[in-house]
Motif scaffolding. Structure first.
Motif, mmCIF file in Angstrom:
data_model
loop_
_atom_site.group_PDB
_atom_site.id
_atom_site.type_symbol
_atom_site.label_atom_id
_atom_site.label_comp_id
_atom_site.label_asym_id
_atom_site.label_seq_id
_atom_site.Cartn_x
_atom_site.Cartn_y
_atom_site.Cartn_z
ATOM 1 N N TYR A 159 -33.423 -39.825 -40.902
ATOM 2 C CA TYR A 159 -32.854 -38.932 -39.893
ATOM 3 C C TYR A 159 -33.203 -39.412 -38.484
ATOM 4 C CZ TYR A 159 -31.895 -34.779 -37.133
ATOM 5 O OH TYR A 159 -31.450 -33.926 -36.164
ATOM 6 N N SER A 160 -34.433 -39.845 -38.283
ATOM 7 C CA SER A 160 -34.855 -40.332 -36.964
ATOM 8 C C SER A 160 -34.026 -41.529 -36.529
ATOM 9 C CB SER A 160 -36.343 -40.702 -36.975
ATOM 10 O OG SER A 160 -37.131 -39.548 -37.143
ATOM 11 N N LEU A 161 -33.697 -42.394 -37.475
ATOM 12 C CA LEU A 161 -32.836 -43.537 -37.152
ATOM 13 C C LEU A 161 -31.459 -43.068 -36.691
ATOM 14 C CD1 LEU A 161 -33.607 -46.154 -39.944
ATOM 15 C CD2 LEU A 161 -34.193 -46.279 -37.520
ATOM 16 N N ALA B 58 -35.476 -48.141 -44.405
ATOM 17 C CA ALA B 58 -35.573 -46.691 -44.531
ATOM 18 C C ALA B 58 -34.974 -46.215 -45.856
ATOM 19 C CB ALA B 58 -34.883 -46.011 -43.348
ATOM 20 N N LYS B 59 -33.840 -46.784 -46.237
ATOM 21 C CA LYS B 59 -33.220 -46.410 -47.518
ATOM 22 C C LYS B 59 -34.092 -46.842 -48.689
ATOM 23 C CE LYS B 59 -28.413 -46.397 -46.011
ATOM 24 N NZ LYS B 59 -27.097 -47.069 -46.090
ATOM 25 N N LYS B 60 -34.688 -48.024 -48.584
ATOM 26 C CA LYS B 60 -35.572 -48.518 -49.652
ATOM 27 C C LYS B 60 -36.773 -47.588 -49.824
ATOM 28 C CE LYS B 60 -38.534 -52.384 -50.913
ATOM 29 N NZ LYS B 60 -39.246 -53.541 -50.423
ATOM 30 N N LYS B 61 -37.371 -47.155 -48.697
ATOM 31 C CA LYS B 61 -38.525 -46.252 -48.775
ATOM 32 C C LYS B 61 -38.123 -44.924 -49.407
ATOM 33 C CE LYS B 61 -42.164 -47.366 -47.452
ATOM 34 N NZ LYS B 61 -43.207 -48.041 -48.217
ATOM 35 N N LEU B 62 -36.916 -44.429 -49.119
ATOM 36 C CA LEU B 62 -36.445 -43.195 -49.735
ATOM 37 C C LEU B 62 -36.240 -43.398 -51.231
ATOM 38 C CD1 LEU B 62 -35.528 -40.283 -49.641
ATOM 39 C CD2 LEU B 62 -33.252 -41.083 -48.957
ATOM 40 N N ASP B 63 -35.616 -44.494 -51.628
ATOM 41 C CA ASP B 63 -35.415 -44.777 -53.055
ATOM 42 C C ASP B 63 -36.751 -44.864 -53.787
ATOM 43 O OD1 ASP B 63 -32.681 -44.813 -52.676
ATOM 44 O OD2 ASP B 63 -32.526 -47.009 -52.635
ATOM 45 N N ASN C 144 -40.447 -42.168 -15.907
ATOM 46 C CA ASN C 144 -39.282 -42.301 -15.040
ATOM 47 C C ASN C 144 -38.047 -41.926 -15.849
ATOM 48 O OD1 ASN C 144 -40.835 -43.094 -12.762
ATOM 49 N ND2 ASN C 144 -40.947 -45.163 -13.614
ATOM 50 N N GLU C 145 -37.094 -42.800 -15.982
ATOM 51 C CA GLU C 145 -35.880 -42.490 -16.740
ATOM 52 C C GLU C 145 -35.855 -43.146 -18.123
ATOM 53 O OE1 GLU C 145 -33.733 -40.197 -15.631
ATOM 54 O OE2 GLU C 145 -35.111 -40.025 -13.940
ATOM 55 N N THR C 146 -36.938 -43.779 -18.498
ATOM 56 C CA THR C 146 -36.981 -44.523 -19.756
ATOM 57 C C THR C 146 -37.680 -43.723 -20.852
ATOM 58 O OG1 THR C 146 -37.052 -46.592 -18.519
ATOM 59 C CG2 THR C 146 -37.707 -46.681 -20.841
ATOM 60 N N TRP C 147 -36.943 -43.453 -21.931
ATOM 61 C CA TRP C 147 -37.502 -42.792 -23.108
ATOM 62 C C TRP C 147 -37.952 -43.850 -24.105
ATOM 63 C CZ3 TRP C 147 -38.678 -37.803 -23.984
ATOM 64 C CH2 TRP C 147 -38.137 -36.846 -23.126
ATOM 65 N N ARG C 148 -39.136 -43.655 -24.676
ATOM 66 C CA ARG C 148 -39.614 -44.510 -25.765
ATOM 67 C C ARG C 148 -39.833 -43.621 -26.971
ATOM 68 N NH1 ARG C 148 -44.463 -47.826 -23.361
ATOM 69 N NH2 ARG C 148 -44.864 -45.847 -22.363
ATOM 70 N N LYS C 149 -39.669 -44.207 -28.145
ATOM 71 C CA LYS C 149 -39.710 -43.422 -29.375
ATOM 72 C C LYS C 149 -40.541 -44.117 -30.432
ATOM 73 C CE LYS C 149 -35.135 -41.925 -28.223
ATOM 74 N NZ LYS C 149 -33.838 -42.370 -28.032
ATOM 75 N N ILE C 150 -41.284 -43.311 -31.185
ATOM 76 C CA ILE C 150 -41.982 -43.808 -32.367
ATOM 77 C C ILE C 150 -41.741 -42.811 -33.495
ATOM 78 C CG2 ILE C 150 -43.781 -45.030 -31.063
ATOM 79 C CD1 ILE C 150 -45.710 -42.789 -31.870
ATOM 80 N N PHE C 151 -41.849 -43.288 -34.716
ATOM 81 C CA PHE C 151 -41.798 -42.401 -35.869
ATOM 82 C C PHE C 151 -43.234 -42.043 -36.209
ATOM 83 C CE2 PHE C 151 -41.863 -41.394 -40.366
ATOM 84 C CZ PHE C 151 -40.888 -40.402 -40.400
ATOM 85 N N SER C 152 -43.558 -40.767 -36.087
ATOM 86 C CA SER C 152 -44.931 -40.335 -36.351
ATOM 87 C C SER C 152 -45.034 -39.689 -37.722
ATOM 88 C CB SER C 152 -45.412 -39.362 -35.273
ATOM 89 O OG SER C 152 -44.863 -38.083 -35.475
#
Length: 133
Positions: A126-128, A91-96, A53-61
């Motif tokens: 970036y996804s965030l 997310a920053k911790k995982k990048l570090d 419908n009008e609802t978008w859902r998102k996951i990081f794949s």
């Protein structure tokens, strides 16, 4: 309607009917609507989105492959994270952590694996940034 199935080696993340899918492919985002041509494509780490419908859902794949055929979209990925469970600090911790592993890598193989980890961590950040857009 599209029949969307998102699978990892250990679990089924989703299996339901949706109106539209947006996949993070090796050549950029690709939109899938009903009656889409048959397609097999590589999936890169990034934001996988689907709409009902009008609802978008998102996951990081994470990386994998997707097949589109006869209104069936099967996405087979190494893993996924619920985008709503990822916060900026994580997310920053995982990048570090990934950058530290890259800095400590000695062999070409270790460097290549570490570069993949840095790439995933950057795409997670970036996804965030896209969530508010």
């Amino acid at each position: 309607m599209l029949n969307l199935e998102i699978l990892t080696p250990t679990r089924t993340i989703l299996s339901e009917e949706v109106d539209e899918v947006s996949l993070p492919t090796e050549t950029g985002q690709i939109g899938i609507l009903p009656q889409h041509a048959t397609l097999v494509t590589g999936i890169e780490a990034g934001l996988l989105q689907f709409r009902t419908n009008e609802t978008w859902r998102k996951i990081f794949s994470f990386s994998g492959v997707a097949e589109v055929d006869n209104n069936n979209v099967q996405v087979m990925i190494l893993d996924a994270e619920n985008i709503e469970d990822i916060n900026l600090d994580y997310a920053k911790k995982k990048l570090d952590e990934s950058l530290e592993i890259l800095n400590q890598a000695k062999t070409d193989r270790q460097k290549k694996d570490a570069e993949k980890g840095v790439n995933v961590a950057r795409k997670r950040l970036y996804s965030l940034s896209l969530l508010d857009a």
